[in-house]
Design an enzyme around this catalytic site. Structure first.
Site, mmCIF file in Angstrom:
data_model
loop_
_atom_site.group_PDB
_atom_site.id
_atom_site.type_symbol
_atom_site.label_atom_id
_atom_site.label_comp_id
_atom_site.label_asym_id
_atom_site.label_seq_id
_atom_site.Cartn_x
_atom_site.Cartn_y
_atom_site.Cartn_z
ATOM 1 N N ARG B 45 0.820 -1.212 0.000
ATOM 2 C CA ARG B 45 0.000 0.000 0.000
ATOM 3 C C ARG B 45 0.854 1.263 0.000
ATOM 4 O O ARG B 45 0.609 2.176 -0.757
ATOM 5 C CB ARG B 45 -0.960 -0.005 1.207
ATOM 6 N N VAL B 133 -1.416 -22.768 7.247
ATOM 7 C CA VAL B 133 -1.782 -23.623 8.380
ATOM 8 C C VAL B 133 -0.591 -23.813 9.299
ATOM 9 O O VAL B 133 0.452 -24.296 8.874
ATOM 10 C CB VAL B 133 -2.280 -24.999 7.905
ATOM 11 N N GLU B 191 -5.116 -9.755 19.104
ATOM 12 C CA GLU B 191 -5.491 -8.531 18.400
ATOM 13 C C GLU B 191 -6.439 -7.687 19.262
ATOM 14 O O GLU B 191 -7.141 -8.208 20.121
ATOM 15 C CB GLU B 191 -6.246 -8.886 17.108
ATOM 16 N N LYS B 206 -8.110 -22.871 9.156
ATOM 17 C CA LYS B 206 -7.009 -23.836 9.033
ATOM 18 C C LYS B 206 -7.543 -25.262 8.964
ATOM 19 O O LYS B 206 -7.036 -26.091 8.199
ATOM 20 C CB LYS B 206 -6.045 -23.665 10.206
ATOM 21 N N GLY B 303 3.921 -15.897 13.391
ATOM 22 C CA GLY B 303 5.093 -15.045 13.550
ATOM 23 C C GLY B 303 5.869 -14.921 12.255
ATOM 24 O O GLY B 303 5.754 -15.743 11.354
#
Lengths: 429, 429
Positions: B45, B133, B191, B206, B303
């Site tokens: 972006r 996954v 989050e 998943k 991660g």
């Protein structure tokens, strides 16, 4: 589509398992591989033995080398076993004429993998051996492909189900090695001649293969190997008291700019480590790298079903036309020597059988002090009358120092027999 | 040899991680893939943001679809995220022109995998999503290739690290969900808008992907999903008392001749199950089949490093020229409905918040008897004054019966709030 035609040598339990699996799952396997996978020729010692499966319509070769030379096969599967003799001759014959080989033969790959990889590369073919390490666990695929992006710093694990079964039984029942081994032999979990398993050689073959894929093929004779014969029920009690499990581990570590550290030996593993919970006949493979972090995979490490599953997975890869280098890198590498362990620092567990009289502990600690081995935990359990087991846990110290100290301890009049020295593998947490 | 040229869209932590990894391990990756793997074009972006890496010499595309149409790339990597919008458009554009796509986008593959697989097949290319996954754990490769020989009967596991972290913290600290969630948000493990994780949607994506590879793509909207918001510290105490851990599990089971059983929900798992020891942010995937037996793999499920490792492993497969069908079978399958859980039998745990007065227990057991739900264990812990938590463990019973019984229990005057019903997954031992 044209089937992938298999020539299979060795009709023991695994060979029969492969044929059963190919027949039981024929439809799925054809869909997954993009074409049927069919055994068309076989070789074994006895043609007439009843194996519980039909061999009708399969070409028979008395000699596995003649099977490898059969011009109507696309892949040779070697399930004979043994690092020399017919197994080796057959694999060399197949690779030599450019036919890919799938094998479950850990001794062959561990001892001759480097030369066989070169032979395969020279003839523009490949050698696959998923079944050689940890049976049905896709450990080879995990390291060679799943972690192809990674620069691993560690690979290894619990690589022998017989030893893991014996150690688990010793811990849960409190019985000693020889007693549990005899029971395992009765139950068929251990061979009548148990040395390959309990002295660590089987685990060593598998570690050599894993190290070959993760780092570099190693000279097998340079790999330090110690089995589990000297582990006692007392050691398993001390381990529990200390928050550890005793596991026969094979580990290989690559330290930046140093020779490969690799060994097979019984170790103390923290109870909280994922690998500590892998019990009984199960195997586990663990890896670690800067990007992927620690990964552990566990499952059945042996037996007809798991091993057949691994052999056929390799065949599906070949049916799909996968181009897989033998050791995971395109280049063929010569085997390297494992580094000396003398300078490798670790905490250690030392267990002694001592005369239970005053002054003994002072003698022990004085020997350790003389060798600059610093101890942070001591525990004593009563053994037979007038004797006791003493467990010492050291701070980090070079292996050479702890070995010298153990010699000094063994020389004390109060100490009976040989001290047992176990590495404490706290890094697997 | 000609490099594999990558166009990469999305320069968040994972995208940057991929570029870092490709640069850090360039030499090994080139050897393993048989040719260099190089990012040549990117899209994101903001062009000017400092990402800690140099983008010099890379072509810039403002629009990811334009990146996918760049004729000087061999592979498109999609790390934008989201099941619709630019991510989907970009993947469709690349597959539509026969360019293979590597993505970490679980929502996209879970919701549109079946259509995308068809698009890939129609254009003779492929879609790889190892990173979608369980992060760095090569779970897709395990199922699709390592177990390619197997007719699995079960696949699933602990698929969301945030939930596993919260449940682990609740158990070890005795604190309640909201308290631990707030802390996890502070630490960056959860989050600000936690619904995707704690309500089970991320795990569901998943699981849908794993089920698609092991069995058949599923209609995502037919998958029963329950999160962990209603699990209390009291439940974790009861679980420990009963010899269980509470884990958010996603599991899919194929019973011979029946619709696929699949669900995401918090479950009781025996402490001795390999998966029970997978704690904190770690993920685990477990499979089971008649030949391979039970296999469990655990590691970091999210991660920058682990996800980048998985993305690049897919790129190495492409560099090697692997021809990998999207779902593991050559044929393209339409998505199927998950079966109803009403008739699925299981033991269940029912936890109630009740008024602590005489007669309550008789009322509870009478409701259960009326619904033919037989109980083999009851335990009670004191809660606030005059109230208590009651835990009931049923024998095997159809889920519909236990749900009806729970409604009956909720209607009792002595019962406060909604009963919590957890499936007891004894099969994972």
């Amino acid at each position: 589509m044209k089937p992938l035609r298999i020539g299979l040598a060795g009709l023991g339990t695994v060979g029969v398992g492969v044929i059963k699996l190919l027949r039981a799952h024929a439809e799925e396997l054809s869909a997954r591989g993009g074409r049927p996978v069919e055994v068309v020729a076989v070789s074994a010692r006895s043609r007439d033995r009843d194996r519980g499966i039909s061999l009708d319509g399969l070409r028979w070769h008395d000699d596995p080398v003649s099977l490898a030379q059969d011009t109507e096969i696309d892949v040779a599967v070697e399930l004979i076993g043994g690092s020399e003799g017919p197994a080796r001759l057959m694999v060399e014959a197949a690779l030599g004429r450019g036919i890919p080989v799938v094998t479950a033969n850990k001794a062959l790959v561990a001892l001759h993998g480097s030369a066989l990889a070169r032979l395969a590369a020279d003839n523009n073919t490949t050698l696959l051996f998923e079944a050689a390490v940890a049976g049905g666990i896709p450990a080879i695929k995990l390291v060679r492909e799943g972690l192809a992006a990674e620069r691993l710093d560690r690979v290894g694990g619990i690589l022998n189900g017989t030893c893991n079964y014996i150690l688990t039984e010793m811990r849960t029942s409190g019985r000693d090695f020889s007693d549990v081994l005899a029971e395992a032999q009765e139950k068929g979990y251990a061979e009548a001649e148990p040395s390959t398993d309990v002295d660590g050689w089987d685990a060593a073959h598998k570690l050599a293969i894993l190290a070959g894929i993760a780092f570099n093929p190693i000279r097998f004779e340079s790999l330090p190997v110690e089995g589990i014969r000297n582990v006692t029920a007392a050691d398993l009690r001390f381990a529990t008291e200390l928050g550890y499990r005793i596991k026969l581990l094979g580990l290989a570590r690559q330290h930046e700019g140093k020779a490969l550290e690799a060994w097979v030996r019984p170790c103390m593993v923290p109870v909280v480590a994922p690998i500590a919970g892998v019990e009984g006949v199960f195997n586990a493979v663990t890896t670690s790298g800067p990007f992927s972090g620690p990964i552990t995979i566990s499952g059945r490490g042996a037996g007809e079903g798991p091993t057949a599953s691994a052999v056929v997975a390799d065949l599906i890869d070949l049916a799909r036309g996968a181009s897989l280098p033998v050791w995971g890198v395109g280049a063929v590498s010569d085997a390297v020597e494992c580094g000396s362990l003398a300078d490798v620092e670790s905490a250690f567990y030392i267990r002694l059988d001592v005369a239970d009289r005053s002054g003994t502990m002072a003698d022990l600690t004085s020997v350790l002090r003389d060798h600059d081995v610093s101890v942070h935990f001591v525990s004593q359990h009563e053994a037979a009358s007038g004797r006791a087991y003493v467990a010492l846990v050291t701070h980090g110290v070079a292996e050479s120092a702890v070995r010298e100290a153990a010699k000094g301890l063994a020389a004390l009049p109060a100490v009976n027999g040989e001290p047992l020295v176990l590495k404490i593998e706290d890094s697997l947490r």
